[in-house]
Motif scaffolding. Structure first.
Motif, PDB file in Angstrom:
ATOM      1  N   ARG A  17      14.566   9.663 -10.092  1.00  0.00           N
ATOM      2  CA  ARG A  17      14.396   9.381  -8.667  1.00  0.00           C
ATOM      3  C   ARG A  17      14.959   7.994  -8.385  1.00  0.00           C
ATOM      4  O   ARG A  17      14.790   7.077  -9.179  1.00  0.00           O
ATOM      5  N   ARG A  18      15.645   7.835  -7.240  1.00  0.00           N
ATOM      6  CA  ARG A  18      16.177   6.539  -6.839  1.00  0.00           C
ATOM      7  C   ARG A  18      15.339   6.010  -5.690  1.00  0.00           C
ATOM      8  O   ARG A  18      15.063   6.712  -4.720  1.00  0.00           O
ATOM      9  N   ALA A  19      14.936   4.744  -5.812  1.00  0.00           N
ATOM     10  CA  ALA A  19      14.186   4.089  -4.747  1.00  0.00           C
ATOM     11  C   ALA A  19      15.087   3.049  -4.093  1.00  0.00           C
ATOM     12  O   ALA A  19      15.812   2.327  -4.790  1.00  0.00           O
ATOM     13  N   PRO A  20      15.059   2.940  -2.766  1.00  0.00           N
ATOM     14  CA  PRO A  20      15.934   1.959  -2.106  1.00  0.00           C
ATOM     15  C   PRO A  20      15.554   0.519  -2.432  1.00  0.00           C
ATOM     16  O   PRO A  20      16.408  -0.351  -2.433  1.00  0.00           O
ATOM     17  N   THR A  21      14.279   0.264  -2.701  1.00  0.00           N
ATOM     18  CA  THR A  21      13.811  -1.076  -3.037  1.00  0.00           C
ATOM     19  C   THR A  21      12.721  -0.973  -4.091  1.00  0.00           C
ATOM     20  O   THR A  21      12.113   0.093  -4.272  1.00  0.00           O
ATOM     21  N   PRO A  22      12.416  -2.060  -4.803  1.00  0.00           N
ATOM     22  CA  PRO A  22      11.293  -2.017  -5.752  1.00  0.00           C
ATOM     23  C   PRO A  22       9.962  -1.688  -5.089  1.00  0.00           C
ATOM     24  O   PRO A  22       9.118  -1.001  -5.676  1.00  0.00           O
ATOM     25  N   THR A  23       9.743  -2.167  -3.863  1.00  0.00           N
ATOM     26  CA  THR A  23       8.506  -1.824  -3.156  1.00  0.00           C
ATOM     27  C   THR A  23       8.421  -0.327  -2.898  1.00  0.00           C
ATOM     28  O   THR A  23       7.356   0.294  -3.033  1.00  0.00           O
ATOM     29  N   ALA A  24       9.562   0.268  -2.508  1.00  0.00           N
ATOM     30  CA  ALA A  24       9.590   1.723  -2.294  1.00  0.00           C
ATOM     31  C   ALA A  24       9.340   2.472  -3.592  1.00  0.00           C
ATOM     32  O   ALA A  24       8.751   3.559  -3.589  1.00  0.00           O
ATOM     33  N   ALA A  25       9.771   1.917  -4.726  1.00  0.00           N
ATOM     34  CA  ALA A  25       9.499   2.561  -6.020  1.00  0.00           C
ATOM     35  C   ALA A  25       8.005   2.616  -6.287  1.00  0.00           C
ATOM     36  O   ALA A  25       7.485   3.620  -6.795  1.00  0.00           O
ATOM     37  N   ALA A  26       7.287   1.531  -5.956  1.00  0.00           N
ATOM     38  CA  ALA A  26       5.830   1.549  -6.128  1.00  0.00           C
ATOM     39  C   ALA A  26       5.190   2.587  -5.227  1.00  0.00           C
ATOM     40  O   ALA A  26       4.206   3.231  -5.604  1.00  0.00           O
ATOM     41  N   GLU A  27       5.719   2.762  -4.008  1.00  0.00           N
ATOM     42  CA  GLU A  27       5.175   3.775  -3.100  1.00  0.00           C
ATOM     43  C   GLU A  27       5.444   5.183  -3.615  1.00  0.00           C
ATOM     44  O   GLU A  27       4.626   6.089  -3.417  1.00  0.00           O
ATOM     45  N   MET A  28       6.613   5.379  -4.266  1.00  0.00           N
ATOM     46  CA  MET A  28       6.892   6.694  -4.854  1.00  0.00           C
ATOM     47  C   MET A  28       6.013   6.976  -6.061  1.00  0.00           C
ATOM     48  O   MET A  28       5.695   8.128  -6.356  1.00  0.00           O
ATOM     49  N   ALA A  29       5.632   5.929  -6.777  1.00  0.00           N
ATOM     50  CA  ALA A  29       4.928   6.118  -8.050  1.00  0.00           C
ATOM     51  C   ALA A  29       3.517   6.650  -7.872  1.00  0.00           C
ATOM     52  O   ALA A  29       3.053   7.479  -8.669  1.00  0.00           O
ATOM     53  N   VAL A  30       2.805   6.186  -6.837  1.00  0.00           N
ATOM     54  CA  VAL A  30       1.403   6.580  -6.673  1.00  0.00           C
ATOM     55  C   VAL A  30       1.149   6.949  -5.222  1.00  0.00           C
ATOM     56  O   VAL A  30       1.829   6.458  -4.313  1.00  0.00           O
ATOM     57  N   PRO A  31       0.180   7.801  -4.947  1.00  0.00           N
ATOM     58  CA  PRO A  31      -0.215   8.090  -3.567  1.00  0.00           C
ATOM     59  C   PRO A  31      -1.131   6.996  -3.030  1.00  0.00           C
ATOM     60  O   PRO A  31      -1.541   6.086  -3.755  1.00  0.00           O
ATOM     61  N   VAL A  32      -1.443   7.089  -1.744  1.00  0.00           N
ATOM     62  CA  VAL A  32      -2.400   6.164  -1.133  1.00  0.00           C
ATOM     63  C   VAL A  32      -3.803   6.662  -1.452  1.00  0.00           C
ATOM     64  O   VAL A  32      -4.155   7.799  -1.135  1.00  0.00           O
ATOM     65  N   ARG A  33      -4.603   5.791  -2.070  1.00  0.00           N
ATOM     66  CA  ARG A  33      -5.919   6.232  -2.528  1.00  0.00           C
ATOM     67  C   ARG A  33      -6.815   6.631  -1.354  1.00  0.00           C
ATOM     68  O   ARG A  33      -7.525   7.640  -1.426  1.00  0.00           O
ATOM     69  N   THR A  34      -6.772   5.856  -0.264  1.00  0.00           N
ATOM     70  CA  THR A  34      -7.629   6.190   0.883  1.00  0.00           C
ATOM     71  C   THR A  34      -7.202   7.512   1.508  1.00  0.00           C
ATOM     72  O   THR A  34      -8.049   8.336   1.877  1.00  0.00           O
ATOM     73  N   GLU A  35      -5.888   7.711   1.627  1.00  0.00           N
ATOM     74  CA  GLU A  35      -5.422   8.991   2.161  1.00  0.00           C
ATOM     75  C   GLU A  35      -5.813  10.137   1.244  1.00  0.00           C
ATOM     76  O   GLU A  35      -6.179  11.228   1.716  1.00  0.00           O
ATOM     77  N   LEU A  36      -5.725   9.915  -0.070  1.00  0.00           N
ATOM     78  CA  LEU A  36      -6.109  10.966  -1.014  1.00  0.00           C
ATOM     79  C   LEU A  36      -7.600  11.266  -0.920  1.00  0.00           C
ATOM     80  O   LEU A  36      -8.012  12.433  -0.955  1.00  0.00           O
ATOM     81  N   ALA A  37      -8.405  10.195  -0.767  1.00  0.00           N
ATOM     82  CA  ALA A  37      -9.850  10.412  -0.623  1.00  0.00           C
ATOM     83  C   ALA A  37     -10.159  11.169   0.664  1.00  0.00           C
ATOM     84  O   ALA A  37     -11.003  12.076   0.678  1.00  0.00           O
ATOM     85  N   ASN A  38      -9.463  10.807   1.761  1.00  0.00           N
ATOM     86  CA  ASN A  38      -9.674  11.530   3.018  1.00  0.00           C
ATOM     87  C   ASN A  38      -9.243  12.986   2.889  1.00  0.00           C
ATOM     88  O   ASN A  38      -9.891  13.894   3.434  1.00  0.00           O
TER      89      ASN A  38
END
Length: 479
Positions: free
Chosen positions: A271-292
């Motif tokens: 997978r290619r991420a446009p930025t390192p921050t975007a790579a972190a977003e691709m790596a894991v989901p949002v915990r609060t959204e997952l809990a909801n």
């Protein structure tokens, strides 16, 4: 003619070379002239910078690099010693236009001049892009960028490996973004991301993560670097990095540069991420959204489980409203119960009255009882017991007993002995019925009609004499 020039020349060109006194043009050896030329060339061209296209690039077993630099009209041999080649920031290949610096020298062994290169760089961004495109096509032809090689990323990785510089802003951005979205265990492999040796360190880090054991290996890799020029990002275009990413047993996210920057590492990664921050977003989901989302699924599950109960309750209430009231259902039965109770009361009263009347009519007197006793004795005396009725069943049973005795006499095991048969017995007096059983005995006895005979099987030791079995009670002794 004597005294002519030809005679003079003939006199000087003899068969054997001779040196005249005061001659200042003494003959030089080949080594001497080669060394003189080498000193002259190296003094005149001690430092030069040449631009040309590499041709005939090859590496010797010693690690030295040999090639030629050429343009449209000329060519010059080039050599780079092993210590210098280790500092190159790219892999030399045929067809690359480079700028080489060094000194011109000669190679006496072949009477050639050559440049000993002390540094070599790609000649401009255009040549660099041409090399990049050439490498991309070659690796693509090998299938390293094929879509079917791409793997899905784990939904929630337990551990994430990051290959980047430990001091840059990239690692801080990744850690901060992971902490905001879904805190995870992060393993950082510090590497150089630019300059000499960066490509080798990045490739070694990717392969190092892949070589970890099952319990230590991260579930996902992020290869990250900030933005920069094509020269700054060139380490991630090196073949050693591309092959390491393509061969990684762990899914890889490439986050090199910004959105407009593209490297060969991006093509090889899963997978290619446009930025390192975007790579972190691709790596894991949002915990609060997952809990909801989990809460929503739980609510939907509870609603789904309770829906049949709710519908059943509604149907039950609707049907209960159509049912008649319990008083209406019990009224006929209550009335019938009252009628039966009244009839039972009257019946008991009538029966009690009739019993009293019967009891009143019945007279129990001693004379009546004595008369009944005499009548019973008279009937008993009239009954006659014939002996035949008792003797007949006894005779029938006696006949059956006699028949069983005759049958037992015929089936007695000693009866065949009188007809010439014999019985084989072991030491315990039990019958031996097979040859295999007889072979395992130390001593046997053969019983005839007139007595027993002790025998020993072949090969067995003769034991002590066995006492004959006493005859059973009621059985005649055999002589």
């Amino acid at each position: 003619m004597p005294g002519s020039n030809s005679d003079f020349d003939s006199a000087r060109e003899g068969l054997v070379a001779k040196e005249s006194a005061g001659d200042n043009s003494a003959a030089l050896t080949i080594t001497e002239i080669s060394q003189a030329l080498k000193r002259t060339v190296e003094d005149r061209f001690g430092y030069v910078k040449l631009r040309g296209e590499l041709s005939g690039v090859k590496r010797a077993a010693s690690g030295h690099l040999y090639a030629s630099l050429k343009d449209e009209k000329a060519v010059i041999d080039a050599v780079m010693w092993r210590g210098t080649t280790q500092r190159l920031s790219f892999v030399p290949e045929d067809g690359i236009e480079v700028v080489a610096t060094g000194k011109i020298t000669t190679y006496p062994g072949r009477s050639k001049y050559q440049i000993v290169m002390e540094s070599m760089e790609i000649a401009g961004e255009g040549a660099l892009l041409a090399l990049l495109e050439k490498t991309r096509k070659r690796l693509e032809a090998e299938g390293l960028f094929a879509p079917e090689r791409k793997r899905a990323l784990p939904f929630i990785p337990k551990a994430i490996g990051v290959v980047t510089s430990p001091t840059g802003a990239v690692i801080r951005d990744i850690l901060h973004r992971l902490a905001d979205r879904f805190p995870s265990h992060v393993l950082v492999w510090p590497v150089l991301v630019q300059g000499q040796g960066a490509a080798e360190q990045v490739a070694a880090a990717v392969r190092g993560f892949g070589a970890m054991g099952e319990g230590e290996r991260p579930d996902l890799l992020i290869v990250a670097r900030g933005g920069g020029s094509i020269e700054d990002l060139w380490a991630f275009n090196e073949e050693v990095v591309v092959r390491a990413v393509a061969d990684s047993p762990i899914p890889v996210i490439s986050a090199v540069g910004h959105e407009t920057d593209t490297t060969l590492c991006d093509f090889a990664a899963d997978r290619r991420a446009p930025t390192p921050t975007a790579a972190a977003e691709m790596a894991v989901p949002v915990r609060t959204e997952l809990a909801n989302y989990l809460d929503d699924l739980g609510l939907r599950q509870r609603k789904t489980a309770m829906r049949p109960v709710t519908l059943g309750r509604e149907r039950l209430e609707a049907r209960a409203q159509r049912l008649p009231k319990p008083e209406q259902l019990l009224q006929p039965q209550a009335q019938k119960l009252d009628e039966l109770s009244e009839r039972l009361r009257r019946g008991l009263l009538d029966k009690a009255a009739r019993g009293r009347e019967s009891l009143a009519r019945l007279r129990l007197a001693p004379a009546m009882l004595q008369r009944n006793l005499r009548d019973g004795r008279s009937r008993l005396a009239n009954v006659r017991l014939v002996p035949t009725l008792v003797q007949r069943p006894i005779a029938e049973r006696q006949q059956r007993v006699d028949a069983l005795a005759r049958l037992a006499e015929q089936l007695h095991p000693d009866k065949p002995l009188a007809r010439g048969y014999a019985m084989v017995l072991d030491q315990a007096g039990k019958a031996v019925t097979s040859r295999a059983s007889a072979q395992g005995k130390a001593q046997l006895a053969i019983r005839f009609a007139d007595g027993e005979l002790d025998v020993v099987p072949a090969g067995a030791k003769r034991p002590a004499a066995r006492k004959p079995k006493p005859p059973e009670p009621g059985q005649p002794k055999l002589l």
